[in-house]
Design an enzyme around this catalytic site. Sequence first.
Site, PDB file in Angstrom:
ATOM      1  CD  GLU A  83       6.403   8.353  67.361  1.00  0.00           C
ATOM      2  OE1 GLU A  83       7.472   8.755  66.863  1.00  0.00           O
ATOM      3  OE2 GLU A  83       5.641   7.546  66.782  1.00  0.00           O
ATOM      4  CG  HIS A 151       7.358  16.859  60.257  1.00  0.00           C
ATOM      5  ND1 HIS A 151       6.357  16.278  59.514  1.00  0.00           N
ATOM      6  CD2 HIS A 151       8.200  15.853  60.581  1.00  0.00           C
ATOM      7  CE1 HIS A 151       6.591  14.980  59.393  1.00  0.00           C
ATOM      8  NE2 HIS A 151       7.694  14.702  60.030  1.00  0.00           N
TER       9      HIS A 151
END
Length: 347
Positions: A83, A151
């Site tokens: 990322e 998450h």
Amino acid sequence: MASTLADLKSLEEDQLQQIDEDGVREITYRQALQEALTEEMTRDDNVVLMGEDIGAYGGSYVVTRGFQEDWGRDRVIDTPISELGMVGVATGAAMAGIRPVLELMTINFSLLAIDQIVNHMAKISYMFGGQFNAPAVIRTASGWGQLSATHSQTFEGWYAHIPGLRVVMPSTPLDAKGFLKTAIRGQDPVLFIEHSLIYRNRGPVPSEEYTLPLEGAEVRREGTDITLVSWSRGAILALGAAEELEEEHGISCEVIDMRVLRPLDTETVMESVKKTNRAVVVEESWRTMGLGSEIAARIQEEAFDWLDAPVGRVGALEVPMPYARNLERLVIPGKDEVIEAVRQALA
């Protein structure tokens, strides 16, 4: 997570897009995003898509399925699992004139790139005196759905804190398409947040091309007794609570969907509160130092003389998200919590 993503692959292909006399269709949130990306890639060859598994796999939430076949690997780029690197490349590409639309699988993974987002993408224009901009769009999903503690987080408030970023979190297909097209064309970096549980939600979208300015809240339901303020799935939750309160208790709720979280439109909220004299802010995140805190503070600062009760607040229990479905439901506020907050404000 595999079972959840497998379920999402069952798309709305069997649901026909009916066009009424005004040229408005009922399509899903996912289809609205797909249309926005398709139209912008057709309009501008500099628009490129980037992200993990967005090509061959079609994206975590299947928004870009088939795009690589249609546009090729040069414009629909499967990136490495990095990322920080992905956002860095998107920032540099945007400075060079490319229009990158980067998909991060979830907003949780943006933490790995937060230095690039906050210290570079958001500040390029300011630090270069406007000589350079980094008009990249980061599409990412927020929310929950048995994905456990790392998450299932909602960080829109973190990013709305940062000058230089635009942060949008639309709740309807209409807004999703119009905002995404505008974000791609604009000169500012945009964090475009999609709630993971509303991709199949349907709503009216014009068949003709349109864009929407990245600013302004929307009054979704007019009322006289109390103002409910929220965004994304929270706005949908507030609407459901408002309908039940009206039908069963005769309480008239005005519902405001913030839609754009930076810049934050408080004027629409204040106009409503001055009419109803009460307010409840609904969010799915933790209440402590959250976006709801800011909205409540603004109401206190700007509409204190019109308040007949303290501003109510609804948020998640302040614990890491459990995996078990029954415990997850206890953590995330539902319609009952909103209704109870309204009752307290009206007591």
